[in-house]
Write a protein that holds these residues in place. Sequence first.
Motif, short mmCIF file in Angstrom:
data_model
loop_
_atom_site.label_atom_id
_atom_site.label_comp_id
_atom_site.label_asym_id
_atom_site.label_seq_id
_atom_site.Cartn_x
_atom_site.Cartn_y
_atom_site.Cartn_z
N ARG A 51 -4.57 6.10 -7.77
CA ARG A 51 -4.40 7.16 -8.31
C ARG A 51 -4.12 8.48 -7.06
NH1 ARG A 51 -5.47 9.93 -13.16
NH2 ARG A 51 -6.84 7.86 -13.33
N ILE A 52 -4.31 7.94 -6.09
CA ILE A 52 -3.92 9.15 -4.50
C ILE A 52 -2.61 8.51 -4.40
CG2 ILE A 52 -4.19 9.78 -2.35
CD1 ILE A 52 -7.09 9.62 -2.89
N ARG A 53 -2.20 7.43 -4.18
CA ARG A 53 -0.86 6.79 -3.60
C ARG A 53 0.09 7.32 -4.85
NH1 ARG A 53 -0.56 1.63 -3.44
NH2 ARG A 53 -2.15 1.00 -4.06
N ALA A 54 -0.59 6.36 -6.57
CA ALA A 54 0.45 7.37 -7.51
C ALA A 54 1.03 8.83 -8.01
CB ALA A 54 -0.02 6.59 -8.87
N VAL A 55 0.02 9.72 -7.55
CA VAL A 55 0.65 10.70 -7.51
C VAL A 55 1.01 11.77 -6.02
CG1 VAL A 55 -1.19 11.28 -9.18
CG2 VAL A 55 -1.80 11.84 -7.33
N THR A 56 1.00 10.66 -5.45
CA THR A 56 2.04 11.41 -3.87
C THR A 56 3.00 11.17 -3.74
OG1 THR A 56 -0.38 11.10 -2.78
CG2 THR A 56 1.77 10.93 -1.35
N PRO A 57 4.31 11.67 -3.43
CA PRO A 57 3.98 13.39 -3.36
C PRO A 57 3.76 13.82 -4.58
CG PRO A 57 6.06 12.75 -3.10
CD PRO A 57 5.83 11.26 -3.57
N ASN A 58 4.85 13.32 -5.62
CA ASN A 58 4.08 14.85 -6.96
C ASN A 58 3.79 13.51 -8.33
OD1 ASN A 58 5.73 17.00 -5.70
ND2 ASN A 58 7.56 14.91 -5.86
N PRO A 59 2.68 14.47 -8.54
CA PRO A 59 1.88 15.95 -9.08
C PRO A 59 1.60 15.94 -7.50
CG PRO A 59 0.92 15.39 -10.28
CD PRO A 59 1.96 13.72 -9.58
N GLY A 60 1.07 15.06 -7.20
CA GLY A 60 -0.27 15.24 -5.31
C GLY A 60 -1.82 15.11 -5.87
N ALA A 61 -2.29 14.70 -4.94
CA ALA A 61 -3.69 14.44 -5.62
C ALA A 61 -4.60 15.51 -4.56
CB ALA A 61 -4.47 13.27 -4.94
N TYR A 62 -5.63 15.74 -5.70
CA TYR A 62 -6.78 16.96 -5.26
C TYR A 62 -8.04 16.59 -5.88
CZ TYR A 62 -6.64 19.66 -9.73
OH TYR A 62 -6.17 20.04 -10.98
N THR A 63 -9.08 17.40 -4.66
CA THR A 63 -10.23 17.25 -5.33
C THR A 63 -10.95 18.45 -5.14
OG1 THR A 63 -12.50 15.56 -5.39
CG2 THR A 63 -11.59 16.85 -3.17
N THR A 64 -12.51 18.79 -5.33
CA THR A 64 -12.90 19.90 -5.12
C THR A 64 -14.27 20.39 -4.30
OG1 THR A 64 -12.85 20.62 -7.79
CG2 THR A 64 -13.94 21.77 -6.91
N MET A 65 -14.08 21.25 -3.68
CA MET A 65 -15.00 21.13 -2.65
C MET A 65 -16.09 21.90 -2.71
SD MET A 65 -12.71 22.41 0.85
CE MET A 65 -12.43 23.58 0.43
N HIS A 79 0.69 -1.30 0.31
CA HIS A 79 -0.29 0.14 -0.31
C HIS A 79 1.27 1.42 -0.18
CE1 HIS A 79 -3.72 2.66 1.88
NE2 HIS A 79 -3.69 2.20 0.42
N MET A 80 1.77 1.32 -0.32
CA MET A 80 3.30 2.67 -0.49
C MET A 80 2.83 2.85 -1.60
SD MET A 80 6.82 0.52 0.08
CE MET A 80 6.68 -0.98 -1.00
N THR A 81 2.71 4.65 -1.03
CA THR A 81 3.05 5.86 -2.32
C THR A 81 3.74 5.26 -3.27
OG1 THR A 81 3.62 7.21 -1.36
CG2 THR A 81 1.75 7.29 -0.27
N SER A 82 3.89 6.16 -3.66
CA SER A 82 5.12 5.98 -5.16
C SER A 82 6.64 6.68 -4.45
CB SER A 82 4.61 7.00 -6.20
OG SER A 82 4.61 8.50 -5.97
N GLY A 83 6.44 7.81 -3.32
CA GLY A 83 6.88 8.51 -2.84
C GLY A 83 8.21 7.49 -1.91
#
Length: 317
Positions: free
Chosen positions: A225-239, A157-161
Motif C-alpha cells: 500500500r505504501i509503495r502503491a501511493v508513493t509519491p501520489n497521493p502519498g501514505a500517512y498514518t495517525t500519531m 520493491h519499486m514504488t509506483s513513481g
Amino acid sequence: MRIIFAGTPEPAVPTLRALIASHHDVVAVVTRPPARSGRGRTLKPSPVALIATQAQIPLIETSTLKDPEIHQRIAAAGPDLGIVVAYGALVPADVLDMPQHGWINLHFSDLPKYRGAAPVQRAILNGEVTTASSVFQLETGLDTGPVFSRLPVDIGHMTSGELLDAMAVTGAQQIIEVVDAIEEGTACAHAQVMPEDTVVPLAPRLSSADGVISFDEDAAAVDQRIRAVTPNPGAYTTMPNGKRLKLESGEVVEHPDVTGAPGTLHISKREVLVSCREGAFRLRRVAPEGKGWMDAAAWARGARLDEDARLGHWQGE
C-alpha cells in the motif's frame, strides 16, 4: 510519418523525446492546459508542453478533445498517426478517425488487466510481482483495443513513481518500434484475451483514502500500500496525538520479538518497527505534520512517545 502526440505528465516525456529524435515528423502536440502548483499556486505548463515548446512544435493545450475548434486544429495538422501517453482525457470517435492509421496508446499495464487511470499503482497495491507496458490501438472503449506490443517488467520493491519512470523510458522505444512497423506495413495487433471465469482487475485513480495506513493488515500488504501511493497521493498514518505522520516506503521484517496490537511501536536507537496484523514493518523515513522528511529513528527519539504508543486510528479504543 506525420505524428500528432497527446500527453501531459512526466511519464509521457520520454516518448515525445524519442519521437522528436526519430525520422518521423511530430506535427502537433496536444496536452492539458497549465495547472496551478507550488506554494504560490502559479500556473505552470505541463512537462509535455515544455518539451514541445523547446522543440518549436505547434501546441494544442486543451482539457477536452470534444471542442469543434480543437477538431479543426487536429485535422489541419494532417497527421498519419496519433499517439497517446497519459494525456488525461478520452479521445472521441471522430478524432480517432482523423489520422489514416488512427491512434495508438502506450498503457502501463499488461492488458486486459488494469484498464484505467492508475495501472501501475493498482498492480503494486494488489501485490503483483510482474506487469507489462502495452501499445494498443485506441478504440472508444476504455483501453479495450487490440495490442501491438507487450513488454514485461519486474516490479521488485519499486514504488509506483519509480516503476512508472522506468516503464516510461522502456515504453518510449516500444512505441518507436510499433510506429516503424505501422509505417512499414508489418505491424500486427491482437485482440485482448479475457481469461474465462476471471474478473479482470481495473485501475481507477487512487484517492487520499487509499494512502491511510492503520497497520491492520499483514506487513506485506502495508508495504504494498505504501509503495502503491508513493509519491501520489502519498501514505500517512495517525500519531498518538491525532496528527498525521507521512510515511515513505520501508520494508517487511522478520522479528520474533515484535508483538502487540496493530500499530504498536518498537523503538530502538537505530530503527523503528511497527506491529502489523501479521508480521512487522520497518519505517524508513517519516514526516510529522507540518515538518519535512526525517529518519524514522531520529523522529522517534524526539517525539517522546509513551511506551505503549500505537500508530493508526486506535485512539479512543
